[in-house]
Design a protein around this motif. Structure first.
Motif, PDB file in Angstrom:
ATOM      1  N   LYS A  62       0.862  -1.181   0.000  1.00 21.19           N
ATOM      2  CA  LYS A  62       0.000   0.000   0.000  1.00 21.19           C
ATOM      3  C   LYS A  62       0.899   1.232   0.000  1.00 21.19           C
ATOM      4  N   PRO A  63       1.240   1.721  -1.195  1.00 25.79           N
ATOM      5  CA  PRO A  63       2.275   2.767  -1.292  1.00 25.79           C
ATOM      6  C   PRO A  63       1.942   4.061  -0.567  1.00 25.79           C
ATOM      7  N   LYS A  64       0.656   4.438  -0.511  1.00 23.87           N
ATOM      8  CA  LYS A  64       0.320   5.694   0.160  1.00 23.87           C
ATOM      9  C   LYS A  64       0.587   5.618   1.656  1.00 23.87           C
ATOM     10  N   LEU A  65       0.402   4.423   2.220  1.00 22.70           N
ATOM     11  CA  LEU A  65       0.623   4.240   3.653  1.00 22.70           C
ATOM     12  C   LEU A  65       2.024   3.720   3.952  1.00 22.70           C
ATOM     13  N   ILE A 110       2.995   0.649   3.708  1.00 23.62           N
ATOM     14  CA  ILE A 110       2.886  -0.584   4.473  1.00 23.62           C
ATOM     15  C   ILE A 110       2.497  -1.734   3.554  1.00 23.62           C
ATOM     16  N   PRO A 111       2.846  -2.962   3.956  1.00 24.48           N
ATOM     17  CA  PRO A 111       3.778  -3.284   5.037  1.00 24.48           C
ATOM     18  C   PRO A 111       5.204  -2.887   4.641  1.00 24.48           C
ATOM     19  N   ASP A 112       5.949  -2.396   5.592  1.00 26.22           N
ATOM     20  CA  ASP A 112       7.232  -1.770   5.286  1.00 26.22           C
ATOM     21  C   ASP A 112       8.358  -2.802   5.135  1.00 26.22           C
ATOM     22  N   ILE A 113       8.150  -3.748   4.201  1.00 25.03           N
ATOM     23  CA  ILE A 113       9.177  -4.755   3.918  1.00 25.03           C
ATOM     24  C   ILE A 113       9.597  -4.716   2.447  1.00 25.03           C
ATOM     25  N   TYR A 114       9.067  -3.760   1.708  1.00 29.24           N
ATOM     26  CA  TYR A 114       9.371  -3.685   0.281  1.00 29.24           C
ATOM     27  C   TYR A 114      10.391  -2.603  -0.049  1.00 29.24           C
ATOM     28  N   GLU A 115      10.360  -1.520   0.683  1.00 34.66           N
ATOM     29  CA  GLU A 115      11.283  -0.410   0.404  1.00 34.66           C
ATOM     30  C   GLU A 115      12.343  -0.239   1.484  1.00 34.66           C
ATOM     31  N   ASN A 116      12.114  -0.838   2.639  1.00 39.11           N
ATOM     32  CA  ASN A 116      13.074  -0.727   3.744  1.00 39.11           C
ATOM     33  C   ASN A 116      13.921  -1.995   3.783  1.00 39.11           C
ATOM     34  N   ASP A 117      15.186  -1.872   3.398  1.00 37.30           N
ATOM     35  CA  ASP A 117      16.066  -3.033   3.308  1.00 37.30           C
ATOM     36  C   ASP A 117      16.263  -3.709   4.655  1.00 37.30           C
ATOM     37  N   VAL A 118      16.395  -2.922   5.720  1.00 37.91           N
ATOM     38  CA  VAL A 118      16.604  -3.497   7.051  1.00 37.91           C
ATOM     39  C   VAL A 118      15.408  -4.351   7.457  1.00 37.91           C
ATOM     40  N   HIS A 119      14.221  -3.830   7.219  1.00 36.98           N
ATOM     41  CA  HIS A 119      13.006  -4.568   7.574  1.00 36.98           C
ATOM     42  C   HIS A 119      12.830  -5.803   6.695  1.00 36.98           C
ATOM     43  N   GLN A 120      13.162  -5.677   5.431  1.00 37.61           N
ATOM     44  CA  GLN A 120      13.022  -6.818   4.530  1.00 37.61           C
ATOM     45  C   GLN A 120      13.945  -7.955   4.953  1.00 37.61           C
ATOM     46  N   LEU A 121      15.185  -7.614   5.278  1.00 37.85           N
ATOM     47  CA  LEU A 121      16.132  -8.620   5.736  1.00 37.85           C
ATOM     48  C   LEU A 121      15.684  -9.244   7.055  1.00 37.85           C
ATOM     49  N   ALA A 122      15.107  -8.442   7.925  1.00 35.17           N
ATOM     50  CA  ALA A 122      14.599  -8.959   9.203  1.00 35.17           C
ATOM     51  C   ALA A 122      13.450  -9.934   8.966  1.00 35.17           C
ATOM     52  N   PHE A 123      12.583  -9.602   8.021  1.00 38.33           N
ATOM     53  CA  PHE A 123      11.468 -10.488   7.680  1.00 38.33           C
ATOM     54  C   PHE A 123      12.006 -11.805   7.107  1.00 38.33           C
ATOM     55  N   HIS A 145       9.086  -3.453  15.289  1.00 34.31           N
ATOM     56  CA  HIS A 145       8.019  -2.468  15.035  1.00 34.31           C
ATOM     57  C   HIS A 145       7.921  -2.121  13.547  1.00 34.31           C
ATOM     58  N   ILE A 146       7.883  -3.161  12.724  1.00 36.41           N
ATOM     59  CA  ILE A 146       7.774  -2.957  11.277  1.00 36.41           C
ATOM     60  C   ILE A 146       6.340  -2.568  10.943  1.00 36.41           C
ATOM     61  N   LYS A 147       6.171  -1.390  10.426  1.00 40.63           N
ATOM     62  CA  LYS A 147       4.849  -0.845  10.174  1.00 40.63           C
ATOM     63  C   LYS A 147       4.045  -1.739   9.220  1.00 40.63           C
ATOM     64  N   GLY A 148       2.871  -2.136   9.650  1.00 42.33           N
ATOM     65  CA  GLY A 148       1.968  -2.907   8.798  1.00 42.33           C
ATOM     66  C   GLY A 148       2.233  -4.395   8.755  1.00 42.33           C
ATOM     67  N   LEU A 149       3.273  -4.866   9.468  1.00 40.80           N
ATOM     68  CA  LEU A 149       3.582  -6.299   9.471  1.00 40.80           C
ATOM     69  C   LEU A 149       3.209  -6.875  10.826  1.00 40.80           C
ATOM     70  N   LEU A 182      -7.555  -7.217  17.099  1.00 33.86           N
ATOM     71  CA  LEU A 182      -6.758  -7.517  15.917  1.00 33.86           C
ATOM     72  C   LEU A 182      -5.481  -6.679  15.904  1.00 33.86           C
ATOM     73  N   GLY A 183      -4.496  -7.152  15.161  1.00 33.77           N
ATOM     74  CA  GLY A 183      -3.383  -6.277  14.799  1.00 33.77           C
ATOM     75  C   GLY A 183      -2.126  -6.363  15.621  1.00 33.77           C
ATOM     76  N   SER A 184      -2.121  -7.113  16.726  1.00 33.74           N
ATOM     77  CA  SER A 184      -0.885  -7.177  17.513  1.00 33.74           C
ATOM     78  C   SER A 184      -0.507  -8.627  17.771  1.00 33.74           C
ATOM     79  N   TRP A 185       0.795  -8.881  17.800  1.00 38.24           N
ATOM     80  CA  TRP A 185       1.276 -10.221  18.115  1.00 38.24           C
ATOM     81  C   TRP A 185       0.891 -10.602  19.544  1.00 38.24           C
ATOM     82  N   THR A 186       0.895  -9.648  20.448  1.00 41.43           N
ATOM     83  CA  THR A 186       0.536  -9.935  21.835  1.00 41.43           C
ATOM     84  C   THR A 186      -0.875 -10.505  21.917  1.00 41.43           C
ATOM     85  N   ALA A 187      -1.806  -9.880  21.189  1.00 41.70           N
ATOM     86  CA  ALA A 187      -3.187 -10.354  21.197  1.00 41.70           C
ATOM     87  C   ALA A 187      -3.288 -11.732  20.549  1.00 41.70           C
ATOM     88  N   TYR A 188      -2.569 -11.919  19.443  1.00 46.89           N
ATOM     89  CA  TYR A 188      -2.599 -13.230  18.780  1.00 46.89           C
ATOM     90  C   TYR A 188      -2.101 -14.322  19.708  1.00 46.89           C
TER      91      TYR A 188
END
Length: 420
Positions: free
Chosen positions: A87-90, A92-105, A132-136, A173-179
């Motif tokens: 979702k380019p406007k938001l 998110i999820p921030d694993i496509y343009e952020n190299d650090v987050h992509q590698l972490a994923f 804290h990867i936005k949208g993931l 919804l939306g948090s690993w803690t809740a899941y």
């Protein structure tokens, strides 16, 4: 919530012939294929991230193949891919343009895939959450489920809603803690109701899913269901019924194509292997297993690859047990899975001359072409997969049986996508 009441609702869930328990969970044929396909596809995701070729969009990526294969697993996973759409406007999820987050994923997926203990997986979830990867968020639990189905349940809005309505909880919804909190509750319930459910948490996940959709009534959702418009409820019921009837028709067509391929292969002098899980299926008053070798001969591949190959719909082998041709019969929901299985087969074999075919419903030809022309497939040298339409195999099978001399007879009806 009283255990006797929960047990009664589980029995109702199991008794409903159109519940996901009967249409998906007990449908071992497609489920078993899905686990192997998704695990194999996930290896490609990890490899592409590590090689820095993953790309900056969901579309066309190796992740899209994996999530599409997950979404093919009927209603319970229908929207599993949405959380991964870029979702380019938001941003998110921030694993496509952020190299650090992509590698972490990528590290997360690799660690979870290689993990053998619950503690290891939980540690990786906490590590990912702390990024804290936005949208993931916990939508990734659907991937974990297909790697560790006895430890982690699937996740979606209806599952959370059903869990809350059954137990009077307020999981969000939306948090690993809740899941993870919901997971603990489901594990406890599953342990208490083990005789009615399964070690595989897909069964209990489907149970709370049916409550969340309003198909299975409990005290916690009765008011909501009553407030829903009757027409809407009827529309939902009819939609599910139509899906089940379509599945039955597709299973029959699938068996028919396997029958034609087996008959043709035998007439050409090849030994035929039909996927082990399909041996009891019938077409034209014949059990498919009667047209197949009783066991797949040993192949010079790893055990994991052998397990995958054993679920290929039809395989032709020569007298020296060399694979001559392999076929995946597609239905309305399995194109991604079929391509991945054939691709996995191509990577595993030391027999480059083995011909690979998708057997496709006529109405899906354009989609088959589009899938085979994906850049990610072309880059991975999977472009030698051909396809054959149902109608061509039906109409020409008798003539090919009579006049064919080798697998080359298929060249008259097989097709390849047109490249620009």
């Amino acid at each position: 919530m009283d255990n006797h009441y929960i047990a009664d609702r589980i029995r109702a869930y199991r008794a409903d012939t159109e519940s996901v328990y009967n249409t998906w969970f007990l449908n071992n044929s497609e489920r078993l294929k899905a686990f192997r396909t998704i695990k194999s596809g996930l290896t490609d995701v990890i490899r592409s991230i590590e090689a820095r070729t993953f790309g900056n969009d969901y579309k066309g990526s190796s992740l899209e193949f994996v999530m599409s294969a997950i979404c093919e697993q009927k209603q319970i996973f229908e929207g599993a891919a949405h959380a991964f759409y870029w979702k380019p406007k938001l941003r998110i999820p921030d694993i496509y343009e952020n190299d650090v987050h992509q590698l972490a994923f990528g590290r997360f997926l690799k660690a979870v895939q290689q993990a053998s203990q619950e503690k290891q997986i939980l540690e990786e979830i906490y590590k990912l959450d702390n990024m804290h990867i936005k949208g993931l968020g916990p939508a990734a639990a659907n991937i974990i489920y297909f790697l560790h189905p006895t430890l982690f349940p699937p996740f979606n809005t209806a599952i959370v809603k059903g869990y809350n309505e059954l137990l009077g909880q307020k999981i969000k919804l939306g948090s690993w803690t809740a899941y993870l909190e919901m997971r603990e509750g489901l594990l406890q319930m599953n342990n208490e109701q083990r005789s009615l459910l399964s070690n595989d948490l897909g069964a209990i996940g489907g149970f709370v899913f049916e409550i969340g959709t309003g198909r299975l009534i409990v005290s916690g959702n009765a008011e909501r269901v009553l407030e829903s418009e009757a027409a809407k409820q009827e529309k939902t019921r009819l939609k599910r019924h139509t899906e089940i009837m379509n599945d039955i028709r597709e299973e029959n067509a699938h068996s028919e194509m396997q029958y034609h391929l087996a008959r043709l292969g035998r007439s050409l002098g090849y030994k035929v292997w039909i996927a082990q899980n399909d041996h009891k299926r019938q077409w034209n008053s014949a059990k498919l297993g009667e047209l197949s070798l009783p066991a797949l001969p040993p192949l010079q591949v790893s055990k994991a690859a052998f397990d995958t190959i054993s679920f290929i719909d039809v395989i032709w082998l020569d007298d020296e047990n060399r694979m001559i041709a392999a076929f995946e019969v597609e239905k309305s929901t399995s194109i991604y899975s079929g391509i991945l299985r054939l691709y996995d087969l191509a990577l595993s074999l030391n027999e480059p001359e083995c011909s690979l075919y998708l057997i496709s419903p006529d109405g899906r030809e354009k989609e088959i072409q589009a899938q085979l022309l994906r850049p990610s497939l072309q880059q991975n040298n999977a472009g030698h997969i051909s396809y054959i339409l149902f109608s061509d195999l039906q109409c020409e099978c008798d003539a090919m049986c009579k006049y064919g001399r080798s697998h080359e007879v298929l060249e008259g009806i097989s097709r390849k996508p047109v490249r620009s």
